[in-house]
Design a protein around this motif. Structure first.
Motif, short mmCIF file in Angstrom:
data_model
loop_
_atom_site.label_atom_id
_atom_site.label_comp_id
_atom_site.label_asym_id
_atom_site.label_seq_id
_atom_site.Cartn_x
_atom_site.Cartn_y
_atom_site.Cartn_z
N MET A 58 47.75 35.41 45.50
CA MET A 58 46.83 34.39 44.71
C MET A 58 45.85 34.13 46.46
N ALA A 59 46.47 33.84 47.02
CA ALA A 59 45.76 33.34 48.45
C ALA A 59 44.98 34.24 48.96
N ARG A 60 45.78 35.43 49.41
CA ARG A 60 46.36 36.57 50.81
C ARG A 60 44.80 37.20 50.80
N GLY A 61 44.10 37.46 51.42
CA GLY A 61 42.61 38.22 51.96
C GLY A 61 43.29 40.04 52.25
N GLY A 62 42.36 40.60 52.21
CA GLY A 62 42.60 41.72 53.75
C GLY A 62 43.23 43.61 52.78
N ALA A 63 43.98 44.14 53.18
CA ALA A 63 43.53 45.30 52.96
C ALA A 63 45.24 45.24 52.25
N ASP A 64 46.05 44.74 52.29
CA ASP A 64 47.30 44.19 52.41
C ASP A 64 47.22 43.63 50.22
N HIS A 65 46.01 43.41 49.93
CA HIS A 65 46.08 42.57 48.61
C HIS A 65 46.46 43.94 47.81
N ALA A 66 45.85 45.02 47.96
CA ALA A 66 45.68 46.41 46.65
C ALA A 66 47.09 46.71 46.53
N ARG A 67 48.18 46.93 47.93
CA ARG A 67 49.56 46.86 47.50
C ARG A 67 50.47 46.07 46.74
N TYR A 68 49.57 44.41 46.87
CA TYR A 68 50.58 43.75 46.13
C TYR A 68 50.07 43.57 44.71
N ARG A 69 49.02 44.19 44.62
CA ARG A 69 48.28 44.13 43.24
C ARG A 69 49.45 44.84 42.29
N THR A 70 49.74 46.17 42.81
CA THR A 70 50.06 47.68 42.47
C THR A 70 51.35 46.81 41.86
N ALA A 71 52.16 46.04 43.69
CA ALA A 71 53.03 45.83 42.48
C ALA A 71 53.29 44.67 41.27
N THR A 130 33.55 33.32 23.70
CA THR A 130 32.54 34.51 24.23
C THR A 130 33.97 34.98 25.03
N ARG A 131 34.19 35.64 25.65
CA ARG A 131 35.55 36.46 26.16
C ARG A 131 34.93 36.73 27.84
N ALA A 132 33.50 36.53 28.30
CA ALA A 132 33.13 36.75 29.24
C ALA A 132 33.36 34.99 30.21
N HIS A 133 33.81 34.73 29.88
CA HIS A 133 34.06 33.31 30.65
C HIS A 133 35.15 33.62 31.68
N LEU A 134 34.97 32.90 33.06
CA LEU A 134 35.45 33.53 34.02
C LEU A 134 37.10 32.92 34.03
N SER A 135 37.51 31.80 32.60
CA SER A 135 38.55 31.20 32.59
C SER A 135 40.00 31.85 33.80
N TRP A 136 39.85 33.67 34.02
CA TRP A 136 40.96 34.08 34.30
C TRP A 136 40.50 34.51 35.51
N GLY A 137 39.56 34.30 35.95
CA GLY A 137 38.50 35.64 37.02
C GLY A 137 37.87 36.99 36.57
N ALA A 138 37.74 37.02 37.75
CA ALA A 138 36.59 38.46 36.91
C ALA A 138 36.92 39.63 38.19
N GLY A 139 36.60 40.64 38.26
CA GLY A 139 36.32 41.54 39.35
C GLY A 139 38.15 42.22 39.65
N PRO A 140 38.61 42.55 40.69
CA PRO A 140 39.30 43.32 41.25
C PRO A 140 41.33 42.18 41.78
N ARG A 141 40.13 41.11 40.96
CA ARG A 141 41.77 39.62 41.75
C ARG A 141 41.49 39.56 40.03
N GLN A 142 41.16 39.26 38.89
CA GLN A 142 41.26 38.86 37.73
C GLN A 142 42.78 38.53 37.62
N CYS A 143 43.14 37.70 37.13
CA CYS A 143 44.73 37.16 37.29
C CYS A 143 45.43 38.62 36.47
#
Length: 466
Positions: free
Chosen positions: A105-118, A352-365
């Motif tokens: 949730m807090a981490r930035g950088g290239a490692d995010h994709a590895r953790y998100r896949t997991a 609407t389902r276009a709200h941002l409660s779950w975020g948006a983009g590659p870091r959506q919850c």
């Protein structure tokens, strides 16, 4: 200060402004009033003071969407914060520990994709409607929700209760424990410490240490003996994760599922009772998922996202945001933005389902479906068994938490009345155990957590004391 064409002059900096303090009594009780005042003064992006530190607060829907969908240009990660790197953020700033947490949730950088896949791989068995573990999890949620109602019912067919302490908080905490695949003793000790951490009590620091130690031990156990649970699936997806790395992710799972879903359930009850009628109407029509969606639109549990930091100077709203300045997205404020009001029109049958409660983009919850499922089944259980649920205090006296991250209640006092056809089961052994003295109590009759919950019903235990 005068605006020029296209916004404020580009030489205006965050440090040159006098931002309004964000966290205060008015924000705690009526955040929408604070948001609208800031919007009138500044437009879609406003400078605010967050416990002594200036930050940008995004109020506009389109501006927030732009930031969330452009992770490469607006990354997370404290290493990007220029003022902090230059020593202009106090070492003891109370918000820092949450921002410095070493998790997805807090981490930035290239490692995010590895953790998100997991994360996606580990959650799939619990969120895929066709997976047998999803069906088993739903059955357990229903069973646990019914058990909590039964414990409350043993207090009487009608009365008053703190629904947060006796239902909306323990239910997702118990579910989170099941996802971990821990033994009953392991999970319950961790669950009660998570309670202490979420309440930021006097022993929360020690509780945090205990939770990390417990999660580290659990990670080691799952590495040796994997099972059908979240940590085992996460290790299968990323075998090189260290036990400490996995422990941080497991702690995040506990907090995300328990706190976020617990807030959502309580906020839903408040919206159904006091809202504009749409949540109650969709509930009455059997559209419970629509009820939950309406609630996350009107009362999103996550009030402000983790900050982003632009990699270069760029205009957002009326201001030029400098590289490395913190940008926080105010979720509820973006939903109230007039530019998205058409999607939230009261004339629409669905919200609407276009709200941002779950975020948006590659870091959506990653756990949005799981949180929705827990909340949906919880509400289904509540309104199936109770003929009356109403606030026991005026709506403007509800005790909201003061937090830079979440919008949730410290307690939810309600008056209730069970439906006439609800049959109260014979007294649970855990209730009888809570009434006996410690020397007479037989521990095998009920789990630790259930004895504590039974104690809140009988009045022998303060629900806020653990």
């Amino acid at each position: 200060m005068e605006r020029v064409s296209g916004g404020y002059p580009p030489d205006i900096t965050l440090e040159s402004l006098t931002p309004e303090p964000l966290l205060g009594r008015e924000y705690q009780d009526r955040p929408e009033a604070v948001h609208e005042r800031l919007r009138r003064r500044h437009g879609a992006v406003a400078p605010v003071d967050l416990l002594g530190v200036p930050v940008w607060l995004v109020l506009g829907y389109q501006e927030a969407l732009h930031v969330l969908q452009n992770d490469a240009m607006w990354p997370k990660g404290m290493q990007h914060w220029r003022a902090r790197n230059e020593g202009r953020v106090p070492d003891d700033w109370p918000v820092a520990p949450a921002l410095e947490a070493d998790n997805t949730m807090a981490r930035g950088g290239a490692d995010h994709a590895r953790y998100r896949t997991a994360w996606d791989a580990a959650l799939k068995p619990f969120q895929d409607p066709g997976h047998p573990q999803t069906r088993r999890l739903k059955d357990n949620i229903r069973r646990t929700a019914n058990e909590l109602v039964m414990l409350l019912a043993q207090q009487g067919r009608s009365g008053t209760a703190d629904l947060a302490a006796r239902f909306s908080r323990p239910l997702p905490l118990m579910v989170a424990g099941e996802l971990l695949g821990a033994s009953r003793a392991q999970s319950e000790r961790a669950l009660m410490d998570i309670w202490r951490i979420l309440d930021a009590g006097p022993d929360s620091a020690l509780a945090a240490e205990r939770v990390h130690t417990a999660m580290d031990a659990l990670a080691e156990e799952k590495r040796r003996r994997p099972g059908e649970d979240f940590p085992s699936y996460m290790l299968a997806a990323q075998p090189l994760l260290t036990s400490s790395e996995l422990a941080h992710e497991l702690t995040m799972l506990m907090g995300m599922i328990s706190d976020h879903a617990g807030i959502l359930i309580a906020n839903a009850v408040v919206e159904i009772i006091t809202g504009d009628g749409r949540a109650r109407a969709s509930l009455s029509a059997g559209m419970i998922r629509e009820t939950v969606n309406h609630v996350v639109l009107r009362k999103p549990p996550l009030a402000n996202f983790m900050p982003r930091f632009p990699l270069r100077d760029q205009r957002l709203g009326e201001y030029v945001i400098r590289a490395g300045e913190p940008v926080w997205i105010a979720t509820a404020a973006t939903h109230a933005d007039l530019r998205s009001a058409a999607g939230a029109s009261p004339d629409r049958a669905t919200s609407t389902r276009a709200h941002l409660s779950w975020g948006a983009g590659p870091r959506q919850c990653p756990a949005r479906e799981l949180a929705t499922t827990i909340s949906t089944l919880a509400l289904e259980c509540l309104f199936e068994h109770f003929a009356l649920l109403e606030l026991a205090v005026p709506a403007d006296q509800l005790p909201w938490r003061s937090s830079p991250f979440v919008r949730g209640l410290r307690s939810l006092p309600i008056r209730y009345e069970l439906r006439a056809d609800y049959e109260i089961p014979s007294p649970d052994p855990s209730v009888a155990a809570a009434k006996r003295t410690a020397s007479e109590e037989r521990p095998a009759q009920a789990s630790t957590l259930r004895r504590l919950l039974a104690g809140t019903v009988t009045g022998t235990i303060d629900p806020h004391s653990f």
